[in-house]
Design a protein around this motif. Structure first.
Motif, short mmCIF file in Angstrom:
data_model
loop_
_atom_site.label_atom_id
_atom_site.label_comp_id
_atom_site.label_asym_id
_atom_site.label_seq_id
_atom_site.Cartn_x
_atom_site.Cartn_y
_atom_site.Cartn_z
N UNK A 1 -2.98 18.52 40.09
CA UNK A 1 -1.92 17.75 39.42
C UNK A 1 -2.75 17.16 37.98
N UNK A 2 -1.67 17.23 37.09
CA UNK A 2 -2.13 16.81 35.49
C UNK A 2 -1.47 15.69 35.25
N UNK A 3 -1.92 15.04 34.09
CA UNK A 3 -1.28 13.82 33.64
C UNK A 3 -1.57 13.90 31.97
N UNK A 4 -0.68 13.35 31.39
CA UNK A 4 -0.56 13.22 29.81
C UNK A 4 -2.06 12.61 29.20
N UNK B 1 -5.61 15.40 36.56
CA UNK B 1 -5.82 14.01 37.19
C UNK B 1 -7.18 13.78 37.82
N UNK B 2 -7.75 12.70 37.45
CA UNK B 2 -8.86 12.52 37.97
C UNK B 2 -8.75 11.60 39.54
N UNK B 3 -9.34 12.31 40.75
CA UNK B 3 -9.00 11.54 41.90
C UNK B 3 -9.58 9.89 42.21
N UNK B 4 -8.62 9.24 42.62
CA UNK B 4 -8.87 7.82 42.66
C UNK B 4 -9.91 7.42 43.82
#
Length: 70
Positions: free
Chosen positions: A1-4, A67-70
């Motif tokens: 998954x990717x984020x801006x 996206x970095x895992x939470x």
């Protein structure tokens, strides 16, 4: 998954010389909404993101980061 990666997008806009006002006019986003997106203070919807990339003339993967895992 990717984020801006809003920092990367903001730096690109600054270096490109394209005014935020011109981007907002061409993308249909308000100047305040665009400013908040570039500051990372507002979520950028996928359609908005695609339109911004189109206005900037870049591929849609240009400003994405994993996206970095939470």
């Amino acid at each position: 998954m990717f984020v801006l990666d809003s920092d990367k997008m903001k730096k690109y806009v600054e270096l490109s010389g394209i005014k935020q006002k011109a981007i907002s006019e061409k993308s249909g986003l308000s100047e305040s909404a665009l400013s908040l997106i570039l500051q990372g203070k507002r979520r950028c919807e996928i359609g908005e993101y695609a339109t911004i990339c189109e206005v900037l003339g870049v591929n849609t993967d240009k400003f994405l980061k994993p996206r970095t895992p939470v």
